[in-house]
Structure formats: C-alpha cells, structure tokens
Design an enzyme around this catalytic site. Structure first.
Site, mmCIF file in Angstrom:
data_model
loop_
_atom_site.group_PDB
_atom_site.id
_atom_site.type_symbol
_atom_site.label_atom_id
_atom_site.label_comp_id
_atom_site.label_asym_id
_atom_site.label_seq_id
_atom_site.Cartn_x
_atom_site.Cartn_y
_atom_site.Cartn_z
ATOM 1 N N HIS A 23 -10.403 11.257 5.752
ATOM 2 C CA HIS A 23 -11.674 10.934 5.535
ATOM 3 C C HIS A 23 -12.285 10.570 4.369
ATOM 4 O O HIS A 23 -13.313 10.122 4.018
ATOM 5 C CB HIS A 23 -12.446 12.378 5.788
ATOM 6 C CG HIS A 23 -11.805 13.257 7.020
ATOM 7 N ND1 HIS A 23 -11.239 13.988 6.811
ATOM 8 C CD2 HIS A 23 -12.154 13.087 8.452
ATOM 9 C CE1 HIS A 23 -10.879 14.703 8.083
ATOM 10 N NE2 HIS A 23 -11.617 13.940 8.884
ATOM 11 N N CYS B 135 3.549 -30.478 1.710
ATOM 12 C CA CYS B 135 4.412 -31.467 2.337
ATOM 13 C C CYS B 135 5.604 -31.844 1.416
ATOM 14 O O CYS B 135 6.732 -31.831 1.670
ATOM 15 C CB CYS B 135 3.670 -32.602 2.700
ATOM 16 S SG CYS B 135 4.625 -33.869 3.569
#
Length: 595
Positions: A226, A413
């Site tokens: 909790h 790339c």
C-alpha cells in the site's frame, strides 16, 4: 498548481466496480454479485451454494492489487474474491454475501492477508456465517520478511506469497479434501513462504497527486503493497545487488522467517508491483535463480515471474521464496481455470540453454573452405580490394550518416553500418574464402547478421543471400561481370520483395536500382566491364543524392515531415552509394595496376 495523476479512469470512486465489470466481460467463467457499490464480489460462474459439493476457497482485501484477488477466481483456485475499495478492507456484509453465495455443505476456507482491517472484517464475517450454520475456517497469511519481528500484535504483513497459498488451497479443495485438511494445507503453505519487496517509486491512488517521496536517485527496501514505509531508503542499486539483499533478508538464519536450509527444494516468485516492465522482472528472476542455487544451496523447482499482487502503478518488485516438497509442487502444478495463474511453468526444468544450431551449408563445408586462402587468385585479390575499400568508406562516413539519420530517423545509421563494416574487415582476415566469390558473399552476410542487427542488418543480409544464390548457380570457373550484374539485380529484387520498397521510396534502393540498370545496360551493349562498373557507381551516387527530393514511403523516415526530409538525403541510400562507388574504384585500380 498541483494536478492529480493521469490515469485512464472515469470517476475515481467507480474504479473497482468498473474493473469488475471489465473482468467478467473478459472471462466468461466469472460472475459478480449484483450488489454494487456496497457488495463487490467476484465468483465462479459454475458454482452455486446449493449444489457445490467441495470446500469453497474465498479470499479478498482492498483493491489496487490486481490481478489479486479476483484474477485468481476459477476452478482449482479461488471460488470467490471479495473486493474492497482501493487499499480498503471489504466490509463485513460484502464478505458475508460471498460466503453465502458459494459455500455448500463442505464449508469454506477464508484466506486473509495479515492486515488489521482484513483480520477484523473477515473474522466478524466468519463468526456471523458460523452462527448461520456455515462451516468456516480461516488462515491468516503474513509472510513479510522486510522488517524485524514485531513486538506488538500487528504481526508480519501479507504480501504476494499469499497467491501461492491460494493455489495450494484451491488445488486441495478441487481434489475433494475436507475443510480441515484444506485449511491445514493452506496453513502449512503460509508458514513455508517469505516475501520482501523493493521499489523505485510509491504508488498513486486514483484521483490523487503522485508522491515524490523517494525522488529520482533513491529506492526503498521492504515497503508494503500500500506504499507504507519499509525498512530503509537507499541509493538506487543495480538489480544484482538488490536481488542479493532481498534473498539474504528472506533466508537469513538470524531472523528464521522461513524454515529453509541448504539442500531444500524451493519455489521462486518474482512479482511486479504494477509499474515495472516485464523485461526488468525477468532480469531479476534470471539473477535470483543462480544465486539461490550457488550461494544458498537450494534446488529451484518452479519459477513464477509476472504480475501477481501489485500496488497500482508502483515501480518495484517483490520476491517470494517458498519451501517446497513434492506435495506442494503437485498442488502448484494442478490444473486451474483461474485467468491470472501462469501457464507453462510446471514440470521438470531442462537445461536453460542449448547450442546454437549450425546451418547445414556451413556444417557440410570443410575447415579449409571456411578459411582465408593461403594464396589469392587474381579474382581473390580484386575481391579483397573491393571489400576493403567499401568497408573503409563506410567507416569514414559514420558521423555523416548519423547526422543525416538524426534528422530523418533514429540517428544510428552510421553507427550500425560502422559495426557491420568493422566486422567485415576483421572477419576477412581469417574466414573469407576470397578465391570463391559466392562463398565470400555468403560470409559477408554472416558477418553483417552477427554485427549489425536492426532493419539494416536484415536488409543487407537479404542482399547477400540473394547474391549468393545467383553466384552459386554460376557454372563457370570465374564469376563474369554479367554474373555480378545478375547477382545485384537479384539482391535488389529480394529486398524489394520482403521490404516492400522500390524506386522512389527514399531508401537504399534508390542508389542500387539505377546502378543495376546502368550496369546491365552497359554490359549488354558491350561496354568495357570496368567502365560499366564506374558508370553504374556514378548512377548510384546520383540516385542517392536525388532522395533529398523524395517523400519517404518506407522505414522511420516515412513518419517525418516533407519539410524536414528536404534538408538531407536518405542516409541508407548515401551509404549504399558510398560502398558501391568505393568498390568500383578499387576494382578499377586493381585492373589498371595489373595491366
């Protein structure tokens, strides 16, 4: 201004009832009692109290811990789950309604997590049910190992290990055992399990503001489900360190939380607390198993990893360890229709890893055919020079390719191509059979596949595989220029077939398609092969540069605006034009030097 945390909900006060409605719509084996909002009970659709001839197993508690408890309702596990409001114990009347709905002559077992509200409400409901003539037994589960043994009456908190108790009790009930025996098995199981949780953040209740109690660089050890404070707040640590600490805490002989010693068989549960990705949970599980085996001398018979008892959106996990014998394993392995009990976890554990299969073509080759020749033929020397030049250019283009890709893609790339080129140069020193053009192309594909990854790696591997197939079909002693042209054309066709791109899509094919067309055209016209290669390289460069005028129709660039695309050429096309042109120049130099 402070805002409530963003959540996909309607009225915060309706989250539990709307959750239950969605749950029963999803799983046809479940129903709920028509008593909203006071009565929130999920039960098996195939059970009615009048006709049920087995022990009913009932659990529940505050909501916000899903899939617990409603997700474990099903044959072989829970008969009903009583849902309270978020983090609030269900009221007595709701618990009583659940008992009355599913409890037949064999009675019911209540499995209750050790929280004061749950103990009181379930306890009062049990006493009321007994006064109505029902047979009721209760097992309290408190397996928290984070805090020192309490001196007061609160006791240890009930955590995710309760789910294992659900499964043991549900299987025992399904087997037809009496209430006393089902309760005894559940109680025994509850005494065999220990749990501890850790978290990077606390949870956020629906409609409330997110807490920043821990901050960015802290984590909490032993906090409750909790969000209640745990044992300590510490700096964020690697998961290896965290797992070691948790295991040591659970299995410490000083506290003796669980009766587990070296040589015992155990079950491991790694439970996500709601906001932790499954990847991270699996990493924790992968580190916990060998530690249990090697450091604690335990046999890990079952591993359960996933979301079992959460704390809304808390970023964290808990580890539960249960001492197991064959009877416990049989209960855990017993079939169940509970929707959220994991499948595929039972049975004996084979070795975790096995050797990678060797491709038939490679395994059939001799060691000599897979190695670099001691002496290179003229074709071998030319091929080596072309590969060397192509890879070197790609390495030199790394930063430019990354810069272009940063504007139209994900910016890697150049780095991706650099990895492939570096691997090719390294592997060529030892493995490429350069006197055999087809096999060399195949090995280039293998280098790319191993080193590059991502879409680019797949595309270049496809190029090499298609070229290899075309070159392998050549029956002549040497590969003629026309066969190289056919190989390039086949490669382009393969990439277009599987990748979907063609000319004008702003991809690497916008460099290779014009190169292939010019090469085929010039060779068919009787042009000198070297000149044809150079002219085709010029066409590749021109095609790559023209991509600056194209709207992308494939890859990540297709999501980029036309205005942004118009500022740079396609990096994949520029890379292809770069290595192709470098190879052409190298071949020209080789033949001019030997003439």
């Amino acid at each position: 201004m402070v805002y409530a945390a963003k959540k996909f909900i309607n009225d915060p006060s309706d989250v539990v009832t709307e959750f239950i409605e969605g749950l029963v719509e999803t799983y046809p084996g479940l129903q709920y009692l028509d008593g909203f909002p006071e009565v929130k009970v999920v039960l098996r659709a195939d059970v009615s109290a009048e006709k049920y001839d087995k022990v009913a197993v009932i659990s529940g508690g505050g909501s916000g811990h899903e899939p617990a408890h409603a997700g474990y309702v099903g044959e072989g596990m829970l008969t009903a789950a009583i849902c309270g409001d978020v983090f609030a114990s269900p009221p007595v009347d709701s618990i009583l309604a659940g008992i009355r709905a599913v409890t037949g002559p064999q009675g019911c077992l209540l499995i209750v997590k050790n929280y004061t509200g749950d103990r009181l409400n379930f306890g009062l409901a049990a006493e009321q049910a007994k006064s109505e003539g029902y047979k009721v037994e209760t097992v309290i589960v408190g397996e928290d190992c984070a805090l020192p043994p309490p001196r007061g009456i609160a006791g240890r908190r009930g955590l995710a290990g309760t789910v294992l108790v659900h499964k043991v009790a549900g299987a025992a009930a399904a087997a037809g055992l009496s209430l006393e025996k089902v309760a005894a098995e559940a109680k025994c199981a509850s005494e065999m399990v220990g749990t501890m949780g850790v978290a990077l953040s606390v949870c956020t209740l629906p409609g409330q503001v997110t807490s920043d109690r821990l901050g960015q660089e802290k984590m909490e050890l032993g906090l409750g489900i909790h969000g209640e404070p745990g044992a300590a707040v510490v700096d964020v640590q690697p998961v290896d360190v965290v797992v070691s600490h948790v295991l040591q805490q659970i299995l410490s002989p000083e506290t003796n939380y669980v009766p587990i010693t070296r040589g015992n068989r155990v079950v491991l549960m790694v439970n996500g607390l709601g906001g932790t990705p499954l990847m991270e949970l699996m990493i924790a599980a992968g580190k916990a198993v060998p530690k249990l085996q090697l450091e604690f001398g335990l046999a890990v018979d079952r591993v359960y990893t996933g979301l079992f008892m959460t704390s809304l959106d808390m970023a964290g996990f808990s580890i539960s360890i249960m001492k197991a014998d064959q009877s416990i394993l049989d209960r855990l392995d017993a079939p169940t229709k509970a929707p959220n009990w994991p499948v595929g976890t039972d049975g004996n554990r084979p070795p975790a890893k096995i050797p990678v299969p060797i491709p038939p073509s490679r395994s059939a080759k001799s060691a000599e055919s897979q190695a670099r020749p001691k002496e290179l033929s003229q074709q071998g020397r030319v091929l080596e020079a072309a590969i060397q030049a192509a890879a070197t250019v790609i390495i030199s283009l790394k930063d430019s390719l990354n810069e272009w890709d940063g504007k139209v893609g994900d910016g890697d790339c150049g780095s991706t191509m650099h990895r492939g080129a570096t691997a090719i140069l390294e592997d060529m020193k030892h493995y490429y059979p350069l006197n055999d053009a087809a096999e060399t192309v195949n090995e280039i594909g293998a280098s790319i596949s191993r080193a590059m990854g991502g879409t680019s790696g797949i595309i270049y591997n496809l190029l090499c595989k298609a070229a290899y197939a075309e070159l392998k079909a050549n029956t002549e002693s040497e590969v003629t220029p026309k066969y190289w042209s056919k190989a390039l054309k086949s490669s382009i066709a393969s990439v277009s077939k599987y990748g979907g791109a063609t000319a004008g899509y702003r991809t690497m094919l916008d460099a290779l398609i014009p190169a292939s067309q010019v090469l085929e055209e010039k060779l068919s016209a009787g042009e000198d092969p070297i000149r044809a290669f150079i002219l085709s390289a010029e066409a590749a460069t021109k095609g790559a540069e023209s991509t600056i005028q194209m709207q992308a129709q494939a890859g990540r660039s297709s999501y980029v605006s036309a205005e942004m695309l118009a500022t740079v050429p396609d990096p994949g096309a520029m890379a292809a034009a770069g290595w192709y042109s470098a190879a052409a120049r190298a071949v020209k130099e080789q033949y001019q030097g030997s003439s």
